[in-house]
Scaffold this active site. Structure first.
Site, PDB file in Angstrom:
ATOM      1  CE  LYS A  22       3.156   6.007  -4.567  1.00 15.80           C
ATOM      2  NZ  LYS A  22       2.434   4.893  -5.281  1.00 15.80           N
ATOM      3  CG  ASN A  23       0.067   3.748  -2.900  1.00 18.75           C
ATOM      4  OD1 ASN A  23       0.250   4.332  -3.796  1.00 18.75           O
ATOM      5  ND2 ASN A  23       0.835   2.739  -2.293  1.00 18.75           N
ATOM      6  NE  ARG A  94       0.862  -1.791 -12.665  1.00 21.98           N
ATOM      7  CZ  ARG A  94       0.628  -2.648 -13.751  1.00 21.98           C
ATOM      8  NH1 ARG A  94       1.391  -2.834 -14.681  1.00 21.98           N
ATOM      9  NH2 ARG A  94      -0.444  -3.546 -13.340  1.00 21.98           N
ATOM     10  CB  CYS A 118       6.017  -1.428 -13.866  1.00 23.90           C
ATOM     11  SG  CYS A 118       5.872  -2.280 -12.181  1.00 23.90           S
ATOM     12  NE  ARG A 123       2.360  -3.419 -10.043  1.00 23.63           N
ATOM     13  CZ  ARG A 123       2.409  -2.021  -9.456  1.00 23.63           C
ATOM     14  NH1 ARG A 123       3.424  -1.488  -9.681  1.00 23.63           N
ATOM     15  NH2 ARG A 123       1.584  -1.405  -8.704  1.00 23.63           N
ATOM     16  CB  VAL A 328       3.926  -8.611  -2.352  1.00 27.95           C
ATOM     17  CG1 VAL A 328       2.572  -7.705  -3.111  1.00 27.95           C
ATOM     18  CG2 VAL A 328       3.370  -8.745  -1.122  1.00 27.95           C
ATOM     19  NE  ARG A 398       5.529   6.624 -10.237  1.00 31.45           N
ATOM     20  CZ  ARG A 398       5.082   5.573 -10.870  1.00 31.45           C
ATOM     21  NH1 ARG A 398       5.924   4.617 -11.153  1.00 31.45           N
ATOM     22  NH2 ARG A 398       3.928   5.015 -10.455  1.00 31.45           N
TER      23      ARG A 398
HETATM   24  N1  EPU Z   1      -2.301  -9.268  -9.036  1.00 29.37           N
HETATM   25  C1  EPU Z   1      -2.620 -10.212  -9.792  1.00 29.37           C
HETATM   26  N2  EPU Z   1      -3.754  -9.823 -10.651  1.00 29.37           N
HETATM   27  C2  EPU Z   1      -4.660  -8.688 -10.395  1.00 29.37           C
HETATM   28  C3  EPU Z   1      -3.990  -7.878  -9.628  1.00 29.37           C
HETATM   29  C4  EPU Z   1      -3.014  -8.231  -8.544  1.00 29.37           C
HETATM   30  O1  EPU Z   1      -1.864 -11.365 -10.396  1.00 29.37           O
HETATM   31  O2  EPU Z   1      -5.767  -8.671 -10.817  1.00 29.37           O
HETATM   32  C5  EPU Z   1      -1.035  -9.421  -8.281  1.00 29.37           C
HETATM   33  C6  EPU Z   1       0.095  -8.477  -8.523  1.00 29.37           C
HETATM   34  O3  EPU Z   1       0.745  -8.774  -9.680  1.00 29.37           O
HETATM   35  C7  EPU Z   1       0.972  -8.654  -7.303  1.00 29.37           C
HETATM   36  C8  EPU Z   1      -0.103  -8.967  -6.156  1.00 29.37           C
HETATM   37  O4  EPU Z   1      -1.241  -9.424  -6.999  1.00 29.37           O
HETATM   38  O5  EPU Z   1       1.785  -9.687  -7.487  1.00 29.37           O
HETATM   39  C9  EPU Z   1      -0.370  -7.704  -5.384  1.00 29.37           C
HETATM   40  O6  EPU Z   1      -0.696  -6.515  -6.172  1.00 29.37           O
HETATM   41  P1  EPU Z   1      -1.710  -5.329  -5.838  1.00 29.37           P
HETATM   42  O7  EPU Z   1      -2.763  -5.532  -6.927  1.00 29.37           O
HETATM   43  O8  EPU Z   1      -2.032  -5.627  -4.677  1.00 29.37           O
HETATM   44  O9  EPU Z   1      -1.080  -4.259  -5.908  1.00 29.37           O
HETATM   45  P2  EPU Z   1      -1.388  -2.800  -6.624  1.00 29.37           P
HETATM   46  O10 EPU Z   1      -2.937  -2.592  -6.061  1.00 29.37           O
HETATM   47  O11 EPU Z   1      -1.093  -2.762  -7.951  1.00 29.37           O
HETATM   48  C10 EPU Z   1      -0.682  -1.079  -4.620  1.00 29.37           C
HETATM   49  C11 EPU Z   1       0.065  -0.128  -4.226  1.00 29.37           C
HETATM   50  C12 EPU Z   1       1.518  -0.432  -4.463  1.00 29.37           C
HETATM   51  C13 EPU Z   1       1.812  -1.709  -3.361  1.00 29.37           C
HETATM   52  C14 EPU Z   1       1.025  -2.881  -3.654  1.00 29.37           C
HETATM   53  C15 EPU Z   1       0.883  -3.979  -2.466  1.00 29.37           C
HETATM   54  C16 EPU Z   1      -1.235   1.912  -4.976  1.00 29.37           C
HETATM   55  C17 EPU Z   1      -1.536   2.596  -6.106  1.00 29.37           C
HETATM   56  N3  EPU Z   1      -0.247   0.980  -5.262  1.00 29.37           N
HETATM   57  O12 EPU Z   1      -0.422  -1.751  -5.925  1.00 29.37           O
HETATM   58  O13 EPU Z   1       2.449   0.549  -4.149  1.00 29.37           O
HETATM   59  O14 EPU Z   1       3.277  -2.173  -3.494  1.00 29.37           O
HETATM   60  O15 EPU Z   1      -0.393  -2.460  -3.649  1.00 29.37           O
HETATM   61  O16 EPU Z   1       0.875  -3.324  -1.252  1.00 29.37           O
HETATM   62  O17 EPU Z   1      -1.786   1.571  -4.018  1.00 29.37           O
HETATM   63  C18 EPU Z   1       4.271   1.866  -4.399  1.00 29.37           C
HETATM   64  O18 EPU Z   1       3.565   2.736  -3.714  1.00 29.37           O
HETATM   65  O19 EPU Z   1       5.395   1.778  -4.371  1.00 29.37           O
HETATM   66  C19 EPU Z   1       3.514   0.823  -4.875  1.00 29.37           C
HETATM   67  C20 EPU Z   1       4.241   0.034  -5.610  1.00 29.37           C
END
Ligand code: EPU
Length: 418
Positions: A22-23, A94, A118, A123, A328, A398
């Site tokens: 998915k990701n 998101r 969320c 996030r 995280v 999802r």
């Molecule tokens: N964060 C910030 N500022 C930003 C971006 C992130 O503070 O601009 C923080 C987030 O709030 C969080 C941390 O950084 O505390 C890490 O978040 P990250 O941005 O890495 O997460 P993401 O990119 O939104 C992806 C996956 C998630 C997975 C996380 C961590 C996708 C579409 N989603 O989310 O997947 O948990 O990386 O590995 O790739 C899931 O599949 O269930 C899922 C939630």
């Protein structure tokens, strides 16, 4: 609303085939916005998030055709003319924000609803926006929408304060068509980031250092349409490994990359699980007694936050106490209250959970709160005495393709109730 019913207590046995990731699929679908033409994707998982992303692209003017049971998708971006990600889609997924970088880089503007918080945390996307501004974008927030403009993005040095996965992806997508060189420091190293980089490189991008904390991207003037087969979902594979372990079963997980699951594999071995690794499969044999193991979630190659809830379900039945620390996301313990309803003994203090193993879990009606929490409740239900009913399973759809069918084939007593 649909629910899943499980009668627990059966050991899982047999082979399970892992679906496309998915990701990886979501950022790779965003890549189609970087060039006009027909893009071809294979091994696409049939998931609600993928359908939502396709709706997002269709709303912009893309034509999408599914083939071979829609495992193959043809995305024609020739007609893209509406450079927008509306609130109704962003609030359900998101990852829609991944269109921001490519729209800005290719079309010079984008209007994207700002994602809210969320179930698992606030996030924010400040790092995405900071990077795009450093590349010369003008960004305004008006009535909940990000309005972004740039005649042509300029390459820039960017240091991410947090190693964000979709933030790295969004900036990498934007930098491919920027003028000059972009360096992203503290870049995310997740396998999905590497897969995205490879897909872009195959269509003409110049990206160096994927999989390290320092990415270098030399902008090019155009890219060709992409052609890519999506790699396996490591989180789905990890979820099945934990399900095999908790039911004391023996399951061969086929079509996965064990190398991407190193942290989980080490922790499962510490818990007494037997594992045999091959290049593209993993044989898991659950132990008679589960040993308690501490884990702490971290960016890759650390223990994935997306497997924390499922591992906690396993630790609920360990012979002793374990400590689980979530680093995280700030609110990723929503499954705890539901696991407690099944008889688990878990105490939370801040970002740490103390799990005291109990002899048995007991089936109960439980509520799924997010995707991986839902998976944890299914895993717990498989090993519980009696019947577990998991409500709100739309979260599960999802990110897991036909999980109840795959578990049923492994011998679980599980069914979806419409
Ligand atoms: N964060 C910030 N500022 C930003 C971006 C992130 O503070 O601009 C923080 C987030 O709030 C969080 C941390 O950084 O505390 C890490 O978040 P990250 O941005 O890495 O997460 P993401 O990119 O939104 C992806 C996956 C998630 C997975 C996380 C961590 C996708 C579409 N989603 O989310 O997947 O948990 O990386 O590995 O790739 C899931 O599949 O269930 C899922 C939630």
């Amino acid at each position: 609303m649909e629910k899943i019913e499980i009668i627990g207590g059966r050991a899982l046995n047999g082979k399970v085939q892992i679906s496309g990731c998915k990701n990886s699929t979501l950022p790779i679908l965003a890549t189609t916005l970087l060039s006009k033409g027909v893009h071809r994707l294979k091994n696409v998982p049939r998931l609600r998030d993928v359908t939502t992303f396709c709706r997002l692209l269709a709303g912009m003017g893309a034509e999408i055709v599914g083939r071979q049971g829609e495992r193959e998708l043809l995305v024609d971006t020739t007609g893209i003319d509406k450079l927008e990600a509306p609130y109704d889609l962003v609030r359900t997924m998101r990852a829609s924000v991944l269109v921001l970088g490519p729209l800005l880089a290719h079309y010079g503007e984008a209007r994207v609803s700002l994602p809210g918080g969320c179930a698992i945390g606030a996030r924010p996307i400040d790092q995405h926006l900071k990077g795009l501004k450093l590349m010369g974008a003008e960004i305004e927030l008006i009535e909940g929408y990000i309005y972004a403009r740039a005649r042509r993005l300029r390459g820039a040095p960017i240091y991410l304060d947090i190693s964000t996965v979709t933030g790295t992806e969004n900036l990498m997508l934007a930098a491919c068509l920027a003028d000059g060189k972009t360096i992203i420091e503290n870049a995310a190293c997740e396998p999905e980031v590497i897969e995205l980089a490879q897909t872009l490189i195959d269509s003409g991008a110049r990206i160096y250092g994927a999989g390290t904390g320092s990415l270098e991207i030399h902008g090019v003037t155009s890219l060709s349409p992409i052609e890519h087969s999506i790699g396996p979902d490591r989180i789905e594979a990890g979820t099945f490994a934990i399900a095999a372990a908790i039911t004391q079963g023996e399951v061969e997980i086929v079509g996965c990359i064990p190398e991407h699951l190193r942290a989980l594999i080490i922790k499962l071995k510490e818990a007494g699980v037997k594992l045999e690794l091959a290049d593209h499969s993993l044989l898991v044999q659950g132990p008679a007694a589960i040993k308690p193991v501490n884990i702490e979630t971290l960016p890759y190659p650390g223990f994935p936050t997306d497997l924390q809830a499922q591992f906690m379900a396993l630790m609920c039945l360990a012979e002793g106490s374990s400590i689980i620390k979530e680093n995280v996301f700030e609110n990723r313990f929503m499954h705890v209250a539901e696991l407690r309803r099944m008889g688990a003994d878990i105490q939370i203090q801040g970002s740490t959970a103390l799990v005291r193993g109990v002899k048995d879990l007991k089936g109960a009606s439980v509520m799924a709160t997010d995707l991986r929490a839902s998976a944890a409740l299914i895993v717990a239900g498989l090993a519980s005495k009696g019947e577990t009913v998991v409500h709100r399973i739309y979260h599960l759809d999802r990110g897991y393709e036909r999980i109840e069918e795959k578990l049923s084939l492994l011998g679980a007593d599980i069914k979806r109730i419409p």
